[in-house]
Design a protein around this motif. Structure first.
Motif, mmCIF file in Angstrom:
data_model
loop_
_atom_site.group_PDB
_atom_site.id
_atom_site.type_symbol
_atom_site.label_atom_id
_atom_site.label_comp_id
_atom_site.label_asym_id
_atom_site.label_seq_id
_atom_site.Cartn_x
_atom_site.Cartn_y
_atom_site.Cartn_z
ATOM 1 N N GLY B 38 32.760 58.611 46.118
ATOM 2 C CA GLY B 38 31.384 59.076 45.918
ATOM 3 C C GLY B 38 30.859 58.735 44.537
ATOM 4 N N ILE B 78 31.161 64.390 42.717
ATOM 5 C CA ILE B 78 30.196 64.783 43.754
ATOM 6 C C ILE B 78 30.905 65.432 44.944
ATOM 7 C CG2 ILE B 78 30.211 62.477 44.870
ATOM 8 C CD1 ILE B 78 27.073 64.652 44.483
ATOM 9 N N TYR B 104 22.626 55.094 46.260
ATOM 10 C CA TYR B 104 23.705 54.610 45.389
ATOM 11 C C TYR B 104 23.729 55.335 44.050
ATOM 12 C CZ TYR B 104 27.198 51.325 43.691
ATOM 13 O OH TYR B 104 28.363 50.769 43.212
ATOM 14 N N THR B 106 22.558 58.247 43.645
ATOM 15 C CA THR B 106 22.377 59.669 43.942
ATOM 16 C C THR B 106 23.503 60.573 43.437
ATOM 17 O OG1 THR B 106 21.100 58.976 45.872
ATOM 18 C CG2 THR B 106 21.807 61.276 45.796
ATOM 19 N N PRO B 107 24.775 60.245 43.691
ATOM 20 C CA PRO B 107 25.809 61.161 43.190
ATOM 21 C C PRO B 107 25.741 61.353 41.674
ATOM 22 C CG PRO B 107 26.736 59.685 44.827
ATOM 23 C CD PRO B 107 25.347 59.179 44.516
ATOM 24 N N ILE B 110 22.639 63.402 40.820
ATOM 25 C CA ILE B 110 22.833 64.826 41.139
ATOM 26 C C ILE B 110 23.688 65.492 40.052
ATOM 27 C CG2 ILE B 110 24.065 66.376 42.721
ATOM 28 C CD1 ILE B 110 22.953 64.673 45.040
#
Lengths: 791, 156
Positions: B38, B78, B104, B106-107, B110
């Motif tokens: 991730g 993640i 891509y 995103t983890p 976040i």
């Protein structure tokens, strides 16, 4: 159609449906290419040229080969024994382009050898140990210098480094090869005002955050190749690999798993052919993952078009003619669509205006740089940039409100379909409506007052506008299949190959409404050629127009089959049936009827099993609920459009450009999922604004890439933007059943000229009529602070 | 390069021991040795932030840390952000507000959002934008990411 009433009542369509893709992605459970791990998998590293142009004299691979863990080292000349040059999609002659060059390096980063090892660190070490003698050749970085007679030649057979010369527009008969200048010259002769400007639409790096990558797995005995690739089209990829490796398409399976962005730059590359061929040679899986510096050097660049633009008009603002001499700096080779992209610039030079005479002359020139190819917008942003800058300059010259000048020249709604002099057939448009909405939500008049008040305080503030149109839905046919399974759930396949666009959601919304099925019961599959039988892919904002339309065609056929079986089960007329919430019932009696699972269970029995169960099967019916469809959009394309407005301020002390407001009114026809459409426009705006404000690929005079990492190439960041203010108008396309037009590239196309127009407006008190991108603070500072900063 | 060094690293609450090359990047240790894919690699030069994880409770870019430097550290990726089957408020925000497209970045995005709210539970829009300047997103234009973080902040 078995009913005369409209069957498609939008419930899911038009709603802000949360994406079906997201749960796996927000938990880090998506599978991207680099996440694929196979037993016995080897790793590749490419040896790349440090110089921009040179002839390979010798390559010593002995030290690399001696390293423990190194399985194979191949030079370009050795690989060329097994692999012909790459295919190029152009009707014109193109120079040979090997996956790994066998003789001459023509841009920095071009590979001349490859190492295969048991570990990616070892592969890189071994590539570093390769020693080559490369005799330097003269380097050409300036396309205007490269096209001069006597300039050194990058390829044999392309005199003056000219790849292609194409005239287009009024008086040009491309089929006959004749050019008549009478109309364009007459237009300019009648003009009260002619403005001429050289403008650069500079090179960009597409930079999806996931770099390119491939895992190729040849299975000896099975004689089959399975590929995981970060690509925008699994099916095109499959066809090209099979073709170059001499395999049947049935021997190649391509899986585009999660793809971390594409923006036009992820179709297929030399590395993909090389890794596939090497896996076949070794009979083992091989992985190659691009690193970021390789991405800057070797993933295709976008834009890179220089324009000499002339615009002729009457004093009342009526535009009479446009001439454009375009020079495309295409880099060292033609990749898949290199040659085709700048021709789209020719076609967009009309913008949204009824211009009676247009002449474009496009020259594509080789230079010792990374090849250009599609990048979000792909030729259209350049065309719109040129015409929208020219319109803005004209408005300034005529001292006319830029909105008013545009209004006076718009193609009117009753004129559609409208054949532009630039060669396109626009489908539909109501430009004034979008302009008025943009003026209204921006508060155009009060913005002008705000700007003037700020100027009176000594601040450097500018207001700009652009109006764009683009062409979508071209690129050939698309395929879809829709199956209602025995359990009543729906599975569809699409030949589009999404990489962030959310097709699993949008397409499920469409099918949900069409079939009356809850979205949770629908799965949309894509990007695996073993599951999706046929396809073309996702590029050119084509997925909704081509893929969405063909999906509805397949869905319609399945619905008809279900209606036929259900009518037999319920002893009802198919035309009287309603499909809602996973049930089929006679209209007006939603309490009765059958579930999808019941109808599907019956449909999959077949006559024999039905008879054994004591049920009658429809006479002559064949079992099953699975249909497919091909569809090719007419070819003329769909033409979404919109109006963007920007307010910018330049810091007098630092020259820093701040985007204070960005207003976008876009018309992409019918919207299936507003959330996704907003996301597409936001991303497009950021990329278009990025080009104007921060992004630029820079080479030095030796062809060294100066912007070779994120430390040097400025990516737009969150703090570069205000909240975008968005609205829409909806003008249906007559070419698609739902009136959809496409939206993927819209924001990118309109925003770039908008920002430059606003910046020129800000600098106009300092005598500036035009400034080339990108708008670096030191350049703006120098303009403001010349003459002691006095306007 | 064959010298290997023993490391003990706690990842998402599990103690992991391994012998690694001193030059092994932490992100590769997570991805290749532990199979925690991730966490992504986007740039190799610590600009893009796709590899952002938590190291001892603070966000860090795992492509610019050697695995041996994380010896004895407590990492969160993640995959360990929310209990199995559940979502962290930040993940929920990204889903609700369409804060991702290709997924891509995103983890990492976040994790940076979580770190931002740890330090400043009620950030202004400008503070959010500044706070995620170390993470690139090429798809979204950041607007829905800002909203996703605002959603998570509101949820507390």
């Amino acid at each position: 159609m078995t009913s005369t009433e409209p069957r498609l009542i939008p419930k899911l369509m038009g709603a802000r449906v949360k994406r079906k893709e997201d749960p796996r992605l927000i938990q880090g459970r998506g599978t991207y290419v680099d996440d694929v791990k196979l037993p016995g998998m080897l790793h590749a590293a490419f040896k790349r040229s440090d110089i921009a142009h040179g002839r390979i004299v010798s390559i010593d691979t002995s030290a690399a080969e001696a390293m423990p863990g190194v399985e194979l080292v191949l030079t370009g000349a050795q690989l060329a024994q097994h692999l012909p040059p790459q295919p190029v999609m152009t009707p014109f002659p193109a120079p040979p382009h090997h996956a790994i060059t066998p003789d001459v390096v023509r841009f920095q980063g071009e590979p001349y050898a490859v190492v295969i090892a048991t570990d990616r660190y070892i592969a890189r070490d071994a590539a570093d140990a390769i020693v080559a003698e490369i005799e330097p050749l003269p380097v050409l970085v300036d396309p205007e210098a490269a096209m001069q007679p006597g300039a050194p030649q990058i390829h044999e057979g392309f005199a003056n480094n000219v790849a292609i010369f194409i005239p287009a527009g009024t008086g040009v008969d491309q089929a006959a090869g004749t050019v008549n200048n009478a109309a364009i010259e007459a237009a300019f002769a009648q003009a009260d005002v002619v403005i001429s400007q050289r403008m650069i639409n500079h090179r960009l790096a597409p930079t999806p955050i996931e770099p390119r990558g491939i895992v190729a797995h040849w299975e000896p005995g099975k004689e089959a190749l399975t590929i995981w690739a970060s690509t925008q089209s699994a099916h095109l990829f499959k066809g090209f690999i099979a073709g170059l490796l001499g395999l049947g398409e049935d021997q190649v399976r391509v899986i585009a798993p999660e793809v971390g962005g594409g923006f036009g730059a992820k179709l297929i590359y030399g590395e993909d052919y090389a890794i596939s061929a090497i896996s076949r040679m070794l009979g083992q899986p091989v992985k190659w993952i691009e690193d970021r510096s390789e991405a800057f050097m070797t993933t295709s660049h976008g834009r890179g078009i220089l324009g000499y633009i002339d615009i002729a008009a009457r004093r009342d603002g009526k535009v009479l003619g446009v001439k454009a001499r375009l020079i495309a700096d295409i880099g060292a080779y033609e990749t898949l669509f290199t040659a085709a992209i700048p021709t789209l610039t020719n076609g967009m030079l009309s913008g949204v205006y009824d211009i009676p005479a247009i002449r474009a002359e496009l020259t594509e020139v080789f230079t010792n740089k990374t090849p250009t190819d599609a990048y979000r917008g792909a030729g259209r942003p350049e065309g719109i940039y040129f015409i929208e800058r020219a319109m803005d300059m004209l408005a300034r010259e005529l001292q006319m409100d830029p909105a008013e000048l545009r209004r006076r020249n718009f193609i009117q709604p009753h004129q559609f379909p409208f054949a532009t002099q630039a060669g396109n057939l626009y489908d539909s448009g109501d430009y004034e409506k979008a302009l008025d909405k943009a003026l209204e939500i921006s508060g155009w008049e009060s913005l002008k007052a705000e700007r003037d008040a700020a100027r009176a305080e000594g601040r450097v503030v500018g207001l700009g506008m652009s109006f764009y149109v683009e062409i979508c839905g071209v690129g050939g046919w698309e395929h879809a299949s829709v199956t209602v399974q025995k359990d009543g759930r729906v599975v569809a396949t699409t030949g589009t190959s999404p990489h962030g666009q959310g097709h699993e959601t949008t397409f499920a919304q469409m099918l949900g409404d069409q079939l009356g099925v809850p979205i949770e019961h629908i799965t949309v599959l894509h990007g695996d050629t073993a599951i999706v039988r046929q396809g073309t892919g996702t590029f050119g904002s084509r997925s909704q127009v081509a893929g969405g339309t063909v999906l509805m065609m397949a869905g319609e056929k399945v619905r008809d089959r279900m209606a036929s079986f259900a009518s037999h089960m319920m002893d009802a007329n198919p035309a009287d049936l309603a499909f809602e919430n996973g049930r089929i019932f006679v209209k007006g009696s939603p309490g009765s009827g059958k579930t999808f699972a019941e109808v599907a269970g019956y449909a999959y029995m077949g006559a024999g099993t039905a008879a054994m169960s004591g049920m009658a099967y429809p006479p002559d019916a064949q079992p099953g609920l699975s249909e497919e469809a091909f569809w090719e959009p007419g070819g003329a394309g769909t033409f979404p459009f919109g109006c963007h407005i920007a307010l910018v301020e330049i810091d007098r002390d630092t020259g820093e450009l701040e985007l204070r407001r960005m207003i976008a009114v876009d018309d992409c026809g019918t919207i299936i999922n507003p959330l996704i459409v907003e996301g597409q426009v936001h991303g497009g705006l950021a990329q278009g604004i990025g080009q104007a404000m921060v992004e630029e690929v820079v080479y030095d005079e030796d062809g060294q890439l100066i912007t070779g990492s994120f430390m040097d190439y400025a990516m737009p960041r969150a703090s570069d933007f205000p909240m975008f203010e968005m609205d829409k108008t909806v003008t249906l396309s007559p070419h698609t059943p739902l009136g959809t037009k496409g939206v993927g590239e819209a924001g990118t196309i309109g925003s770039t000229p908008c920002i430059v127009n606003a910046t020129v407006d800000a600098l106009s008190p300092f005598g500036v009529k035009h400034i080339d991108m990108m708008l670096r603070p030191e350049r703006l500072w120098a303009i403001i602070n010349t003459n002691g900063g006095q306007a | 390069m064959s010298t290997r060094v023993p490391v003990t690293i706690t990842v998402n609450g599990k103690v992991r021991t391994a012998e690694v090359e001193p030059r092994l990047l932490l992100v590769h240790f997570l991805r290749e040795n532990l199979g925690l894919t991730g966490t992504h690699v986007g740039c190799d030069t610590s600009q893009c932030g796709a590899c952002t994880i938590m190291v001892d409770g603070q966000s860090a870019k795992s492509c610019t840390i050697f695995a041996v430097q994380a010896d004895g550290c407590n990492l969160q990726t993640i995959e360990g952000l929310a209990p199995e089957g559940g979502l962290h408020a930040m993940q929920e925000g990204f889903w609700e507000e369409h804060g991702l497209q290709c997924g891509y970045c995103t983890p990492g995005m976040i994790m940076s959002g979580v770190d931002l709210l740890n330090e400043n539970p009620n950030p202004s829009e400008a503070e959010i934008r500044k706070g995620i300047d170390g993470n690139f997103c090429r798809c979204t234009g950041y607007q829905h990411i800002v909203k996703a973080i605002q959603y998570a902040a509101k949820k507390g």
